[in-house]
Design a protein around this motif. Structure first.
Motif, short mmCIF file in Angstrom:
data_model
loop_
_atom_site.label_atom_id
_atom_site.label_comp_id
_atom_site.label_asym_id
_atom_site.label_seq_id
_atom_site.Cartn_x
_atom_site.Cartn_y
_atom_site.Cartn_z
N TYR A 100 0.84 -1.19 0.00
CA TYR A 100 0.00 0.00 0.00
C TYR A 100 0.88 1.23 0.00
CZ TYR A 100 -3.70 -3.23 1.04
OH TYR A 100 -4.58 -4.27 0.95
N LYS A 151 -7.43 4.64 6.02
CA LYS A 151 -8.23 5.88 6.07
C LYS A 151 -8.51 6.32 7.49
CE LYS A 151 -10.80 5.14 1.86
NZ LYS A 151 -12.15 4.84 1.40
N PRO A 195 -7.23 -1.11 3.46
CA PRO A 195 -7.50 0.24 2.92
C PRO A 195 -8.35 1.08 3.86
CG PRO A 195 -7.86 -1.45 1.22
CD PRO A 195 -7.66 -2.17 2.52
N MET A 196 -9.34 0.47 4.47
CA MET A 196 -10.20 1.21 5.40
C MET A 196 -9.41 1.65 6.63
SD MET A 196 -11.79 0.89 8.45
CE MET A 196 -12.73 -0.48 9.04
N VAL A 231 -8.45 -7.62 4.34
CA VAL A 231 -9.41 -6.97 3.44
C VAL A 231 -9.74 -5.57 3.94
CG1 VAL A 231 -11.49 -7.84 4.58
CG2 VAL A 231 -11.51 -7.50 2.12
N ARG A 233 -11.27 -3.70 -5.63
CA ARG A 233 -11.13 -4.15 -4.24
C ARG A 233 -12.48 -4.13 -3.52
NH1 ARG A 233 -5.72 -4.46 -2.20
NH2 ARG A 233 -6.68 -4.99 -0.23
N PRO A 250 -16.77 3.02 9.24
CA PRO A 250 -15.42 3.49 9.56
C PRO A 250 -14.63 3.80 8.28
CG PRO A 250 -15.95 1.58 10.93
CD PRO A 250 -17.06 1.75 9.93
N GLY A 251 -14.02 4.96 8.26
CA GLY A 251 -13.20 5.33 7.12
C GLY A 251 -13.94 5.90 5.94
#
Lengths: 345, 345, 345, 345
Positions: free
Chosen positions: A133, A301, A297-298, A294, D97, C166-167
């Motif tokens: 990432y 953020k 990415p969240m 999974v 994704r 979230p996010g």
């Protein structure tokens, strides 16, 4: 280059080894800046993981800079600063198509296990496009390295599977690093109660600082009674198992409300007793999961928007060439009070 | 009136008893037209249920006509033909507000258990507005009585909890009435495979007629191998446990795919071994449930629109005054091949 | 007793009227301690609601003490301190069985609309068991009265329907009381961005204090550009419409990311343009909802566990006999900066 | 090779063109065995799609044999028989994704649109590993080619988004190929009613044969009344829009039950009126979607297990060199009664 190499049960050393090289066009080589040690590294060192042979470089967490990339890596470039995920995945197989990246037929958690890992100067990362990432220059690498494994593990296996929800009652059994990661990420959903259970008062004190609304030292064997009292006799909506032994799993069975969920994170070496004679009519759910990463990415953020402070987990810092000391510190957490130890290049 | 009364373990008789009377303004008295016998009636007769004292009229399934109603029953009228749900619920308590009617603090499955039941000429139904369903004149009562308990049980505990889905692979362990109810209702979701497992070839033959795509006689102890072969080595997405003993639950553990669900319907009397040493990293889910009868309105619609034929489950018919013969027939299913036996007033 | 009575468009007065009496055995009479005024009370006063005839006592929010109860109220007692929900529901009908209490065939939002309301010394509450919530002695009534309507409305119609996560990136169009209630409750889910859009800088300043991560004054007609810029050109995952006019709904259409949700809270008097020529292939979702008050128990828990501070919404306080002044203050919010005004008995 | 080439609005021809070649290591070249024509091909021919320039080979549906593959295709081999998905996706980007393959930043529906398509002797398929599905030798290619686009489109945009459920009431507006695909796949979930609405009696007759429980010819402008009558005045739980004009979308608004869903499949060229003045308080949901082909593996399983018979959609067959006749037949469906026309190599 130098690397931390596993040489069979109980044996590790800081060796000079060949640099990793690109093997497939989807690989990248990453120069490690920051790494850390995970509880599963200790498991490997005990000889618990048959998948990890002697000679393996350990480590599956890290942040670094891309040194070279294969021809078919399309979204990353040499020089990019990247977070390394503990899970490598192809994105094509039966399990990847179901977002179960942990069960990728040619990936999953292979880093520092089936292939060489991150506790080294360089590491080869398969499926670089989906397993690395890009991060902003100036981003906090120590916070980020907590997103390689421990935060997604606590979040996916504990919080998501446990369906933590606003106003719900949650107990987390085990206040080690992964239990604390669950504690931190459970707060994304504003539960009413976050009860932390452990045998170690120091770790329970840490849990309080991290947001636990109550703590229970289970040494006296009365943790179940204590939790039932705290929840008006009903039990918790979510019980997160973050230890991995029969006693802690069975404690979860005892404190669960009708309609509740046991979300197992712990790595279990033996069977447990499932008391279906009590539970068959209680409308409960039990889940297990190997982290799929999974949610990475969240989590990135939420980190960028300051919804979480994973640096709370960091207790010690070592230079890469003192990684053997880092292992000593991490392996004796009861005395050192270590949670996560940072390894800096 | 006449009623089937439980008189302690192993003892039942067809007695003359006082007629039931309205006790609360939310009650109704129903004159029974059609009833049936459930496996849990046999459990009570064995003395397995501490909640059911001697002197109790058994039965929690039935169709009849409302004979009288309390002042606060607002949606039903004397003379209405109604389906009786095995679950009575207040609609107000903590659990009812979460649609967990089985755990209603003053209801749940109390009929023929904590209060007198339907195997009689008349029965008192608490919370009549939510526990009785008006049915059309001319509707098929024999089909409808299958909606009192067995279809919602198979559907909610097995199919819904097991998240049966189009194209998925399903195994049902136990081809008795409740397993067959799961088999019938699983077909609402068009799974690719519906594998039925039992020790009794006759019941497996029935399963084939009910829509099983394959059957496995597990007598030889090789059921797990057979199922793994049928699923390309991957296992089933959903394993429905419809027996209630350790061996069948543990079979479910063995045939489950990574990412799969064990949906337990069986009533268990002892603990089972949960092999977390194999399952902790398999991303699986295990559920238990006492039927909530939350799906009864939906099942009524699928019945009216001919999406299901629950009369397939009916093998025998008896007049109410021959209910003791009905019990004999039902209790010796291996010889009589009984599934559901209809009791007609 | 004294009560605020609607006498047709533009007309209201503080009248002496008969005390309410129990009409059904499921009713309760509540003596009002604390009430408040809602935007929909102003709508009624304009004559916008055909369901509300002249002569009606207004108000659907309040906290008080049970003065008398019907024979079939089973969970409450005279003297209980209670929160009044704006939604009354039977718990039995087709819609109640689906948890759509707002569409209860004999309930829904009827209080201060189809039946007399809470801006009075006493009020009759139908379906008391499901429409009143007992509260602890010493609980903060001003905070609690925010749970009668505005918090569940913002939460259910905006946050839950909008699947705030979230996010995620969220925009709320309209920074009035209900938009701010959505802003407060959206934070249960730790979104990364919470962008508040309004025409009034004062209300945007309030939003910042309530947790907005950014604000946009849309007076210049460039709000969409501003939001797209804030979200890297992708748009928001959730757009909550909290105004109820075509311009604000159409702004939501413009700022929505592919895969996003528009959650409408606003009460609309005219149709809006839905630009399907742009949106048909964008994988979006649009939702509408009348508050069901299904989240009230959960909101009570978050309040008790200090996860939310709804008193932030309160700007003014009046004694009950000065309710006409309270209406003046609330109706001229632009000048008075009123959000919610408390009416104390 | 020969191919059907678009030469600007209204113009197409059967041309000799160069064979496609591998451009990226993730490409495959497929020799076409079976193709078909889609309604969107006609849209392109009208000049409606700015993304498709003159000179483009049309077609995004097909079955064939892999002729050559790029170096980084790892799961397929030359000689494999494959189903071609209308959606090509990288599996790596932000949208992939999230399983929104239709919005893949370098893929989506590009075949026969932004890149050359399948109505030719050979076609280049990008991201072959994720965009091609190996099929068994002897599998029915005509049935399979229905899985390239029309079945996943009807299923994902209509049935999945519309949350069709056992016992629910469903209306499908538009009985053309895509509406019929929704009709076929809706039956995976056993709804109680499947009402088909169209202007053409022939297509409604076809719908009956495909499983519609009722049909409504909407020519008289009274379709809404008819549907309300069929649903006891409540409306449908799911309204699937499969036409793409304002009148049909607005019909969906009129026939929707409180709590219902409008699932839009239609390709719209202009805005529609959304009557929020009626719908703001009806707890409804509206969805749009471009097919993601995320359900293709599942549809393959339902096809292999005979849960669906997509060949019902096929009305005509042509050899590849008579594709211009096939277009004529398909374009004049009112007279020819064409649904899907098969093009065979």
């Amino acid at each position: 280059m130098k690397a931390l190499v596993y040489h069979g049960p109980g044996q590790r050393s800081w060796d000079t080894v060949p640099n990793p090289t690109l093997q497939l066009p989807t690989d990248a080589i990453v120069k490690i800046d920051t790494a850390t040690i995970c509880g599963s590294d200790l498991h490997i060192l005990k000889g618990d993981l048959a998948t990890c042979p002697p000679g393996r470089i350990l480590g599956h967490e890290g942040v670094g800079i891309i040194d070279s990339i294969g021809d078919n890596v399309t979204t990353l470039h040499v020089g990019d600063r990247v977070l390394i995920s503990c899970v490598s995945f192809c994105g094509k197989c039966y399990y990847c198509r179901r977002n179960m990246y942990s069960h990728c037929t040619t990936g999953g958690w292979i880093l520092g296990n089936e292939i060489d890992g991150t506790q080294a100067e360089f590491v080869r990362i398969p499926y670089a496009d989906t397993s690395l990432y890009p991060i902003e220059k100036g981003a906090d690498e120590e916070a980020l390295v907590m997103l390689s494994d421990i935060l997604p593990t606590g979040f996916e296996c504990g919080v998501l599977n446990g369906r933590v929800a606003p106003g719900s009652n949650v107990a987390i059994v085990g206040s080690g690093p992964v239990g604390l990661a669950a504690l931190l990420t459970a707060q994304f959903y504003s539960p009413a109660q976050l009860i932390m259970i452990d045998l170690d008062d120091n770790r329970l004190d840490v849990a309080k600082k991290f947001g636990a609304t109550a703590t229970v030292n289970s040494t006296d064997g009365k943790a179940a009674e204590a939790v039932m009292k705290m929840t008006g006799g009903r039990g918790v909506d979510t019980a997160i198992e973050a230890v991995g032994v029969p006693a802690t799993f069975e404690l979860c069975e005892k404190i669960l409300a009708a309609g509740g969920i046991i979300a197992n994170i712990g790595v279990h070496g033996t069977k447990v007793d499932l008391h279906l004679e009590n539970l068959w009519d209680r409308n409960i759910t039990i889940t297990t999961r190997l982290v799929d990463a999974v949610s990475t990415p969240m989590l990135l953020k939420t980190l960028c928007s300051h919804k979480i402070d994973p640096k709370l987990l960091i207790t010690h810092r070592f230079k890469l060439d003192r990684i053997l000391d880092a292992y000593e510190t991490f392996a004796h957490a009861a005395e050192t009070h270590a949670l996560k130890v940072i390894i800096e290049a």
